[in-house]
Design a protein around this motif. Structure first.
Motif, short mmCIF file in Angstrom:
data_model
loop_
_atom_site.label_atom_id
_atom_site.label_comp_id
_atom_site.label_asym_id
_atom_site.label_seq_id
_atom_site.Cartn_x
_atom_site.Cartn_y
_atom_site.Cartn_z
N PRO A 37 -5.54 -4.07 3.64
CA PRO A 37 -6.90 -3.60 3.94
C PRO A 37 -7.38 -4.20 5.26
O PRO A 37 -7.03 -5.36 5.58
CB PRO A 37 -7.72 -4.10 2.76
CG PRO A 37 -6.73 -4.22 1.64
CD PRO A 37 -5.44 -4.62 2.29
N ALA A 48 0.84 -1.20 0.00
CA ALA A 48 0.00 0.00 0.00
C ALA A 48 0.88 1.25 0.00
O ALA A 48 2.07 1.18 0.31
CB ALA A 48 -0.89 -0.02 1.24
N ASP A 49 0.28 2.38 -0.33
CA ASP A 49 1.01 3.65 -0.34
C ASP A 49 1.74 3.89 0.98
O ASP A 49 2.90 4.33 0.99
CB ASP A 49 0.04 4.82 -0.59
CG ASP A 49 -0.15 5.05 -2.08
OD1 ASP A 49 0.60 4.44 -2.87
OD2 ASP A 49 -1.04 5.84 -2.44
N ARG A 94 -10.08 2.42 1.07
CA ARG A 94 -10.54 2.84 2.39
C ARG A 94 -12.03 3.12 2.49
O ARG A 94 -12.54 3.40 3.56
CB ARG A 94 -9.74 4.07 2.85
CG ARG A 94 -8.31 3.68 3.21
CD ARG A 94 -7.54 4.85 3.76
NE ARG A 94 -6.92 5.61 2.69
CZ ARG A 94 -6.24 6.72 2.89
NH1 ARG A 94 -6.13 7.23 4.10
NH2 ARG A 94 -5.68 7.36 1.88
N SER A 153 4.08 -9.17 -1.65
CA SER A 153 2.81 -8.71 -2.19
C SER A 153 2.09 -9.94 -2.72
O SER A 153 2.59 -11.07 -2.61
CB SER A 153 3.05 -7.66 -3.26
OG SER A 153 1.80 -7.08 -3.63
N ASN A 191 -11.62 3.99 -3.73
CA ASN A 191 -10.45 3.76 -2.89
C ASN A 191 -10.69 2.60 -1.91
O ASN A 191 -11.82 2.41 -1.44
CB ASN A 191 -10.08 5.04 -2.12
CG ASN A 191 -8.73 4.93 -1.42
OD1 ASN A 191 -8.63 4.35 -0.34
ND2 ASN A 191 -7.69 5.46 -2.05
#
Lengths: 364, 364
Positions: free
Chosen positions: A81, A16-17, A177, A39, A175
């Motif tokens: 996530p 993730a970022d 999120r 990953s 997104n």
């Protein structure tokens, strides 16, 4: 940066970022080394390594299971996530990897408890990724809240905090999120985690007696929370109220204002400081009006707190110190960190329940 | 200060502490003169005159009726306890005196309506004593909220304000502002008037759709509110939430924070500026995180607004300008001011009703 001899070997599970920021933090922390990245595909891990100029010494894996089989890895940082946290944090703990878990820790306390039980039974350290708690500014502010400190602002009576951010076009529907199946808590998890954490921090981690959502919740088409306002209420030994406002729909803000019996404290960048090398807060102590009430006797005083390492590197350093003590000296995990996380998650759950009940108070 | 030829002659009805500040403001305003002071006894009026070095030209009265019989008085300033407002404001309007009424304007909207009807039917100007609305800083901040202004921070989405003050020993049981028979609204009248007013101001005086008290209300033995937190909710055309916190039990604070779609605005002395000659506010516009989210692209910008006259003198000047236009040019009273007052009072009533209903939302 020169590494200490007993460095802790971190692996990052998920690209993730936010993993880019933590990869840099691991590089900056004097007692941590990045030893692996995994990953869902090897190609993604390779791309991440290239984009972040990771050294060749970092092992790259195309599956999380492969990474957990790597015996050289001491600790994992998990930015997956939220819906995947329970599966992979439990798997990591079962392989005796220490767990640094991105916030929100879990979708609910039941899931979090599975993670914390796995960590406890395997003797590994748990910590969530609330970076601001590790900034030296936070310790400085805490002194003002400590009743035993001579400059204390007294009993905390009101806490207000915000965590809002302006999102890019497309964010609100696509997104991670705000995807129901990935991060079902939306702004309540991603943003309110900070405000709830700050409210608990200001109250010395005493749980509130009740939590009430306010009626302005906004959700996207999938029902994921985009904006939420709520209040937390303590009534013993001192009455305190906290209000929190968290939104993906507003301009970026991260205000924390604390009013106490003898003073007040304000900070406007409590989650991510404006600058990496110094952060400030304001406090006002013993404010009164001058005669005729035409002004104040004092103005807010600004305190600047320099920091040699950014707060995320301090977090990694602190976590690695605990891990090294367990690994090398037989110490026990520090229970403070899972307890903070669990209390935060309990309040997240209570806000969610209050929403389900049409904004009725939920008693803890 | 040299007075303009068509000065407006003010009388002060009641010698409360706040009257000292307004007596000075009348002296400072270029278009106002203090021509009379009345108290319940002549001795009290004489003491007030001596303590405030009032000139001999000021008539002193031992009853409010005598003062209202004085044909040289154009306008009265009324700092009496709130429970007496309806009686004396109506009496003043009936004698064609313009009415500058200390806040809270009335105990409830029914009483306020009697005052406003008396003012309207007698063609006199009404204004409440919210001084901060007259500070040039307030106009500067308003520009940032104006969508037609190029530097606008956009649609207002969240408003938080506080009005808290540390009171002296004995205040909480014996001060007029917490006596059930004198100022029965307590902190909801004296302090929340400002926060409700600021929330309405930020929303262009659109009434909220609903108002909800939060469960942390504190009352003294007589049942008068000492501390209150509440939320205001708008849902059309844009969703906005406001939270207010008002307390006689906390350190002095007067924060106003406004979050909008493109920026935010902060002021920490919105009711009484720290200094009389200059006041500031901060705004942040277009804030984003830098790469890796390790800082912000902007810091808050401070705007300093100098003022030649203190805000209370500007209030008197503004009121006197309206009075002179009515008296000398046949103008009509400016309805903006009673409308602002009435909306504020409606929200005060709604918060009170929500408390009575056990913190259920009250729809306006």
């Amino acid at each position: 940066m020169a590494k200490q001899p007993e460095t802790v070997r971190f692996a990052i599970m998920g690209c993730a970022d936010i993993a880019r920021k933590v990869a840099r933090a691991i590089a900056l922390a004097p007692n941590a080394t990045l030893s692996a990245v995994a990953s869902r595909s090897l190609q993604k891990a390779q791309t991440f390594a290239a984009q972040n100029s990771l050294p060749d010494t970092v092992s790259l894996y195309g599956s999380y299971h492969e990474l957990l089989d790597d015996p050289t890895v001491d600790a994992v940082y998990l930015p997956l996530p939220t819906s995947l946290h329970v599966q992979w944090a439990v798997a990591a703990a079962a392989r005796r990897k220490h767990v640094l878990l991105e916030k929100p820790a879990a979708l609910n306390t039941a899931e979090l408890d599975r993670i914390l039980e796995a960590c406890e039974s395997n003797g590994v350290q748990f910590m969530d990724g609330s970076m601001w708690l590790h900034h030296p500014r936070t310790s400085h502010m805490h002194q003002l809240l400590s009743l035993s400190h001579s400059g204390s602002i007294g009993n905390v009576q009101f806490i207000h905090s915000t965590s809002t951010m302006q999102t890019k076009p497309g964010f609100l529907e696509s997104n991670i999120r705000v995807k129901a199946e990935l991060d079902g808590l939306g702004a309540l998890g991603d943003l309110a985690w900070y405000c709830i954490g700050a409210s608990l921090w200001a109250k010395g981690y005493q749980l509130p007696a009740s939590v009430t959502a306010l009626p302005d919740v906004t959700r996207n088409a999938a029902g994921v929370i985009l904006s939420i306002t709520a209040s937390l209420h303590w009534h013993q030994p001192n009455q305190t109220e906290a209000t929190i406002h968290c939104s993906f729909l507003s301009h970026t803000s991260m205000d924390l204002a604390i009013s106490a019996s003898n003073g007040s404290l304000h900070v406007r960048d409590f989650i991510i400081p404006y600058r990496e090398d110094i952060a400030s807060f304001d406090f006002t102590f013993g404010a009164k009006f001058v005669d005729l009430h035409i002004g104040w006797n004092v103005k807010p005083e600004q305190v600047n707190v320099p920091n040699l390492l950014p707060q995320e590197a301090l977090m990694v350093q602190h976590f690695a110190t605990l891990v090294a003590a367990i690994r090398d000296c037989g110490s026990s995990p520090d229970n403070k960190w899972p307890e903070i996380t669990r209390k935060t998650q309990l309040v997240v759950d209570a806000v969610n329940k209050s929403l389900d009940l049409g904004c009725k108070p939920v008693f803890l």
